[in-house]
Design a protein around this motif. Structure first.
Motif, PDB file in Angstrom:
ATOM      1  N   LEU A 298       0.821  -1.200   0.000  1.00 16.43           N
ATOM      2  CA  LEU A 298       0.000   0.000   0.000  1.00 16.43           C
ATOM      3  C   LEU A 298       0.860   1.258   0.000  1.00 16.43           C
ATOM      4  CD1 LEU A 298      -2.779  -0.872   2.631  1.00 16.43           C
ATOM      5  CD2 LEU A 298      -3.021  -0.793   0.140  1.00 16.43           C
ATOM      6  N   GLY A 299       0.297   2.326  -0.581  1.00 11.96           N
ATOM      7  CA  GLY A 299       0.944   3.619  -0.511  1.00 11.96           C
ATOM      8  C   GLY A 299       0.790   4.229   0.870  1.00 11.96           C
ATOM      9  N   ILE A 300       1.662   5.179   1.178  1.00 15.45           N
ATOM     10  CA  ILE A 300       1.657   5.827   2.497  1.00 15.45           C
ATOM     11  C   ILE A 300       1.524   7.333   2.303  1.00 15.45           C
ATOM     12  CG2 ILE A 300       2.880   6.125   4.686  1.00 15.45           C
ATOM     13  CD1 ILE A 300       4.600   3.680   3.876  1.00 15.45           C
ATOM     14  N   SER A 301       0.629   7.926   3.072  1.00 12.09           N
ATOM     15  CA  SER A 301       0.484   9.378   3.082  1.00 12.09           C
ATOM     16  C   SER A 301       0.687   9.885   4.494  1.00 12.09           C
ATOM     17  CB  SER A 301      -0.908   9.794   2.597  1.00 12.09           C
ATOM     18  OG  SER A 301      -1.133   9.353   1.281  1.00 12.09           O
ATOM     19  N   TYR A 302       1.119  11.140   4.587  1.00 12.04           N
ATOM     20  CA  TYR A 302       1.288  11.748   5.901  1.00 12.04           C
ATOM     21  C   TYR A 302       0.173  12.759   6.140  1.00 12.04           C
ATOM     22  CZ  TYR A 302       3.114  14.474   9.787  1.00 12.04           C
ATOM     23  OH  TYR A 302       3.252  15.109  11.001  1.00 12.04           O
TER      24      TYR A 302
ATOM     25  N   GLU B 157      -3.554  11.705   0.542  1.00 13.15           N
ATOM     26  CA  GLU B 157      -3.446  12.251  -0.811  1.00 13.15           C
ATOM     27  C   GLU B 157      -4.741  12.027  -1.564  1.00 13.15           C
ATOM     28  OE1 GLU B 157       0.076  11.172  -3.006  1.00 13.15           O
ATOM     29  OE2 GLU B 157       1.150  10.800  -1.150  1.00 13.15           O
ATOM     30  N   GLY B 158      -5.058  12.960  -2.429  1.00 16.91           N
ATOM     31  CA  GLY B 158      -6.279  12.839  -3.206  1.00 16.91           C
ATOM     32  C   GLY B 158      -7.501  13.197  -2.391  1.00 16.91           C
ATOM     33  N   LYS B 159      -8.675  13.161  -3.045  1.00 17.68           N
ATOM     34  CA  LYS B 159      -9.903  13.596  -2.408  1.00 17.68           C
ATOM     35  C   LYS B 159     -10.847  12.445  -2.080  1.00 17.68           C
ATOM     36  CE  LYS B 159      -9.654  18.110  -4.609  1.00 17.68           C
ATOM     37  NZ  LYS B 159     -10.298  19.101  -5.487  1.00 17.68           N
ATOM     38  N   LEU B 160     -10.492  11.243  -2.487  1.00 19.43           N
ATOM     39  CA  LEU B 160     -11.336  10.091  -2.230  1.00 19.43           C
ATOM     40  C   LEU B 160     -10.685   9.182  -1.186  1.00 19.43           C
ATOM     41  CD1 LEU B 160     -12.340   9.204  -5.874  1.00 19.43           C
ATOM     42  CD2 LEU B 160     -13.855  10.086  -4.120  1.00 19.43           C
ATOM     43  N   PRO B 161     -11.503   8.407  -0.458  1.00 22.11           N
ATOM     44  CA  PRO B 161     -10.944   7.493   0.547  1.00 22.11           C
ATOM     45  C   PRO B 161     -10.317   6.256  -0.102  1.00 22.11           C
ATOM     46  CG  PRO B 161     -13.315   7.267   0.478  1.00 22.11           C
ATOM     47  CD  PRO B 161     -12.976   8.404  -0.437  1.00 22.11           C
ATOM     48  N   GLU B 162      -9.229   6.473  -0.823  1.00 22.54           N
ATOM     49  CA  GLU B 162      -8.532   5.368  -1.470  1.00 22.54           C
ATOM     50  C   GLU B 162      -7.782   4.560  -0.416  1.00 22.54           C
ATOM     51  OE1 GLU B 162      -5.128   4.707  -4.921  1.00 22.54           O
ATOM     52  OE2 GLU B 162      -6.058   6.672  -4.636  1.00 22.54           O
ATOM     53  N   THR B 163      -7.855   3.256  -0.519  1.00 22.00           N
ATOM     54  CA  THR B 163      -7.219   2.391   0.476  1.00 22.00           C
ATOM     55  C   THR B 163      -5.718   2.641   0.522  1.00 22.00           C
ATOM     56  OG1 THR B 163      -8.913   0.683   0.246  1.00 22.00           O
ATOM     57  CG2 THR B 163      -6.779  -0.008   1.132  1.00 22.00           C
ATOM     58  N   ARG B 164      -5.214   2.936   1.728  1.00 19.40           N
ATOM     59  CA  ARG B 164      -3.804   3.278   1.894  1.00 19.40           C
ATOM     60  C   ARG B 164      -3.456   3.316   3.371  1.00 19.40           C
ATOM     61  NH1 ARG B 164      -2.831   6.527  -1.508  1.00 19.40           N
ATOM     62  NH2 ARG B 164      -0.862   7.419  -0.816  1.00 19.40           N
ATOM     63  N   ILE B 165      -2.202   3.632   3.669  1.00 20.74           N
ATOM     64  CA  ILE B 165      -1.745   3.848   5.040  1.00 20.74           C
ATOM     65  C   ILE B 165      -1.597   5.351   5.247  1.00 20.74           C
ATOM     66  CG2 ILE B 165       0.149   3.506   6.686  1.00 20.74           C
ATOM     67  CD1 ILE B 165       0.795   0.903   5.113  1.00 20.74           C
ATOM     68  N   ILE B 166      -2.140   5.849   6.334  1.00 21.13           N
ATOM     69  CA  ILE B 166      -1.937   7.253   6.697  1.00 21.13           C
ATOM     70  C   ILE B 166      -1.077   7.302   7.949  1.00 21.13           C
ATOM     71  CG2 ILE B 166      -2.991   9.429   7.392  1.00 21.13           C
ATOM     72  CD1 ILE B 166      -5.358   8.835   5.706  1.00 21.13           C
ATOM     73  N   LEU B 167       0.026   7.992   7.834  1.00 27.13           N
ATOM     74  CA  LEU B 167       0.944   8.176   8.954  1.00 27.13           C
ATOM     75  C   LEU B 167       0.594   9.474   9.662  1.00 27.13           C
ATOM     76  CD1 LEU B 167       3.588   7.616  10.555  1.00 27.13           C
ATOM     77  CD2 LEU B 167       4.831   8.732   8.668  1.00 27.13           C
ATOM     78  N   CYS B 168       0.393   9.395  10.987  1.00 27.30           N
ATOM     79  CA  CYS B 168       0.053  10.571  11.803  1.00 27.30           C
ATOM     80  C   CYS B 168      -1.136  11.322  11.209  1.00 27.30           C
ATOM     81  CB  CYS B 168       1.255  11.505  11.929  1.00 27.30           C
ATOM     82  SG  CYS B 168       2.685  10.739  12.710  1.00 27.30           S
ATOM     83  N   PRO B 169      -2.327  10.736  11.213  1.00 25.83           N
ATOM     84  CA  PRO B 169      -3.485  11.320  10.522  1.00 25.83           C
ATOM     85  C   PRO B 169      -3.915  12.665  11.089  1.00 25.83           C
ATOM     86  CG  PRO B 169      -4.172   9.539  11.971  1.00 25.83           C
ATOM     87  CD  PRO B 169      -2.678   9.493  11.942  1.00 25.83           C
ATOM     88  N   ALA B 170      -4.223  13.590  10.198  1.00 29.99           N
ATOM     89  CA  ALA B 170      -4.788  14.874  10.606  1.00 29.99           C
ATOM     90  C   ALA B 170      -6.241  14.672  10.995  1.00 29.99           C
ATOM     91  CB  ALA B 170      -4.677  15.872   9.461  1.00 29.99           C
ATOM     92  N   LYS B 171      -6.781  15.631  11.713  1.00 32.52           N
ATOM     93  CA  LYS B 171      -8.168  15.553  12.145  1.00 32.52           C
ATOM     94  C   LYS B 171      -9.086  15.440  10.939  1.00 32.52           C
ATOM     95  CE  LYS B 171     -11.533  17.885  15.108  1.00 32.52           C
ATOM     96  NZ  LYS B 171     -11.795  19.082  15.960  1.00 32.52           N
ATOM     97  N   GLY B 172      -9.975  14.451  10.951  1.00 35.90           N
ATOM     98  CA  GLY B 172     -10.936  14.271   9.878  1.00 35.90           C
ATOM     99  C   GLY B 172     -10.439  13.459   8.698  1.00 35.90           C
TER     100      GLY B 172
END
Length: 759
Positions: A610-614, A618-633
């Motif tokens: 999976l791709g990783i975002s911080y 990334e992008g505007k849709l809930p694409e399956t991925r890993i989020i590192l340190c998620p922002a609120k919402g």
């Protein structure tokens, strides 16, 4: 000739900077004459009226009516374009005609869009109309026009700009889409632009010049391309507005805009206010804004318009919140269109809310409410998706539909809602596949150095910006920045390449912006004058991540998000195994794995492919991925959220349907306990902070540590733990600046962060 050669010619012949010349060539304005005409629009470049059919016939009929004193009724529309079109024609005809001139603008809620039999009956009963001329509507009102002429005895004249159907009304018609006689005739006028050209046909260019300001408002508001004739209209209209030619527009602009009015101000400040009256009250009143000169009456009207706009904003905010709640469990994988319905939604703000949802999710959106026993829907689209064609494909379920490639209005019986939703989504999947919402606008120019004021002033010659002529996007590849808070602390700014770069509402992104992660800042650049000093102002439009930040950024993130947002007792945890995690990772949309340190995220990324975002993802849709340190919402619109670690301060915000799923691959707490400060170290850190903040101003914990490291005698991670415990206890304020708060007494054991890390 290559583009670089064309750019060189423009630079030489028109004395342009390379950046400006390159932008012109990129937009297809690649020879000297085209560029000169674009940079310096003239009325002479407007399409000659003899290149349109229908306009002279309509003008002649109106001239006859004027001379004979016949009664004329202008039939308009309730949006900004329709109101402006009515105002242009009414202002001229009421001055020129010997007879009565009235106007009728249907009520959005009771009459609906376009020419209707009931509205025609009302006009027949309440006026002595002999000639009825439409503006911004009527091109598809074939049966209604027949009724008006055969049953009511009206002479009907149609001026419109919407796409026509297979059959035209049986009366004189001026619509650039069907009236253009040459390939060069401009076809993309808005309704007010059509009315403006009609006034020119009636009374000449000098008379039509009086109404360019009104037409400019409508041209920007209706999101027609700001090219060709529309560029000329908007350019000269803005000149008129900024010369304060019309009292009503001046008063409205003064109520919400500081300085010169731009096309952006029209789009986001003036047009929404004008539209608000039609959405929450009655648009007929707004015509007086353009034709009245009495200052007292105008001030009262502007006050009413602003009050209506406040109501419109609240209705839009409420509807947006409702839509977002419904989208938290939306099946984005099988539904390229976002289609939502609630019977209690206000039909006056469906379209504007649909635009918001499109902006958030980059998916075509149609929102429905119930009106007079049937469902009424308003839709907006994204680039590359013709929403009107999609609606036509599902028209078998509709009672009515209309619009253009980027927007639509539809009606249907409630029992057909689900069939319509399935039909239009099936068609979109077949025609567009996975391409919907994937188009990402790239930047226009990568900046290697600062843009000086001289170049910025040349860039302003590209205005007015809008549909078809967007503001250029500049990019800066910057690894290490130094963004600091300003204003109320929610905004940050930095000096980059000798330019002041502002990032509004991005305080939560500050750690990432200042990290050494590769990133590209997308900027809007404008010219401004402050205290008589000219300057270039750069504003961050968005940030394109190029990599992940270092572990220090993640370490501080976990301390900063210290508030308890859920249960610590673990009673609502659901453990999943590797097989289930792999199955979830194979879904395209809707699954989010959450990590709180970089090592865990990268390890899971390899394992789950999976791709990783911080932060925000990334992008505007809930694409399956890993989020590192998620922002609120950032995880709100995922149907499945799986924690790869248990966070320091609670799991409640990651709950879905009362459960928190965990595929635990590492112990986050252990890494913090390795740096747990002693009681004495807490004391040393507090004393050092108090001393430093009393002597100077600090805006981030890193800079504060750099100046206190020797005094407190602890390594940085221990310092950060102490610092954020003090912030939680209220001993230290951390906002626009950092300072110690006097008179606060607290025990370390009162801190949830202290208990999580040090006990």
């Amino acid at each position: 000739m290559e583009n670089s050669e064309r750019s060189t010619v423009l630079q030489r012949e028109l004395a342009l900077d390379k950046i400006v010349a390159d932008l012109l060539v990129k937009r297809g304005i690649d020879d000297v004459e085209k560029a000169r005409e674009f940079l310096h629009p003239t009325l002479a470049s407007m399409t000659p009226l003899n290149e349109y059919s229908g306009i002279s016939e309509i003008a002649e009929r109106l001239k006859t009516a004027i001379e004979n004193g016949e009664s004329i009724v202008i039939y308009g529309d309730y949006d900004c374009d329709g109101v402006c079109a009515v105002s242009i024609l009414y202002a001229y005809l009421s001055k020129a005609s010997k007879g009565k001139v009235n106007y009728f603008i249907p009520n959005r809620h009771s009459d609906g869009y376009g020419i209707s039999v009931s509205a025609l009956d009302y006009i027949a009963e309440n006026t002595d109309a002999q000639v009825v001329i439409s503006v911004d509507c009527g091109i598809n009102s074939v049966e209604e026009v027949d009724y008006a002429q055969q049953e009511l005895g009206f002479d009907m004249l149609i001026t419109d700009h919407h796409q026509p159907g297979e059959k035209l009304p049986d009366c004189p018609v001026f619509n650039p889409h069907v009236s253009a006689l040459t390939d060069t005739a401009f076809r993309n006028l808005c309704g007010a632009g059509v009315a403006l050209r009609l006034v020119e046909a009636l009374a000449g260019v000098d008379e039509s010049k009086r109404y360019y300001d009104i037409a400019a408002l409508a041209t920007v508001a209706d999101v027609v391309p700001l090219t060709g004739d529309n560029r000329v209209i908007t350019y000269y209209g803005l000149v008129s507005i900024n010369r304060r030619y019309r009292r009503g527009i001046t008063l409205l602009a003064d109520s919400c805009i500081k300085g010169q009015v731009t096309s952006s101000d029209i789009a986001f400040k003036l047009a929404p206010r004008i539209n608000a009256m039609g959405r929450v009250k009655d648009a007929n009143e707004v015509v007086q804004l353009f034709v009245e000169n009495d200052m007292f009456l105008l001030k009262c009207l502007v006050d009413e318009i602003n009050k209506a706009n406040d109501v419109r904003q609240q209705l839009t905010d409420d509807l947006t919140s409702d839509c977002l709640e419904k989208l938290k469990d939306y099946d984005f994988e099988n539904n390229p269109f976002i289609i939502l319905y609630a019977p209690y939604w206000d039909d006056g703000v469906l379209g504007i809310t649909a635009s918001r949802i499109v902006g958030m999710f980059s998916r075509p959106t149609i929102l429905f409410t119930k009106n007079k026993g049937v469902l009424k829907g308003s839709g907006r689209s994204v680039a590359g998706v013709n929403i009107l064609e999609c609606v036509k494909h599902a028209s078998g379920y509709l009672t009515r539909f209309g619009g253009h490639p980027m927007a639509c209005g539809v009606g249907l019986e409630e029992e057909n809602f689900e069939n319509f939703r399935q039909c239009i989504n099936a068609y979109a999947r077949e025609v567009y596949g996975d391409s919907i919402g994937t188009e990402e606008r790239e930047f226009d120019c990568l900046l290697e150095s600062a843009v000086d004021v001289g170049v910025t002033k040349q860039l302003m010659l590209l205005q007015p910006f809008g549909e078809g002529n967007p503001a250029p996007v500049f990019a800066i590849d910057e690894k290490k920045c130094n963004f600091v808070p300003f204003g109320d602390g929610s905004h940050v700014k930095s000096r980059i390449k000798n330019m002041e770069v502002l990032a509004f509402g991005m305080s939560e992104d500050r750690d990432y912006l200042n990290s050494e992660a590769e990133k590209t800042l997308y900027l809007d650049i404008s010219y401004s004058v402050f205290n008589n000093v000219e300057r270039t102002q750069a504003v961050v439009r968005s940030v394109k991540p190029g990599g992940l930040p270092g572990e220090d950024v993640c370490f501080e993130y976990n301390l900063r998000t210290r508030k308890d947002e859920g249960s610590y007792n673990g009673s609502d945890k659901v453990a999943i195994d590797a097989k289930e995690a792999e199955k979830l990772a194979n879904r395209k949309y809707g699954v989010c794995f959450v990590a709180f340190d970089k090592e865990t995220a990268e390890k899971a990324g390899k394992e789950l492919k999976l791709g990783i975002s911080y932060g925000k993802g990334e992008g505007k849709l809930p694409e399956t991925r890993i989020i590192l340190c998620p922002a609120k919402g950032s995880t709100d619109f995922y149907s499945e959220v799986i924690l790869l670690q248990v966070p320091l301060t609670g799991i409640g915000r990651f709950a879905k349907n009362g459960q928190v799923k965990i595929y635990e691959t590492s112990d986050l707490f252990a890494s913090y306990r390795d740096h747990a400060p002693t009681y004495a170290e807490f004391g040393a850190v507090y004393r050092a902070i108090r001393k430093a903040t009393a002597a100077g101003r600090y805006t981030d914990a890193g800079a504060l540590y750099a100046d206190t490291a020797v005094d407190c005698g602890v390594e940085k991670r221990k310092f950060l733990i102490c610092f954020y415990v003090f912030v939680e206890l209220g001993l230290i304020y951390y906002g626009a600046d950092i300072h110690c708060v006097k008179g606060v007494k607290a025990e370390l054991s009162d801190s949830k962060l202290y208990k999580a890390v040090c006990c």
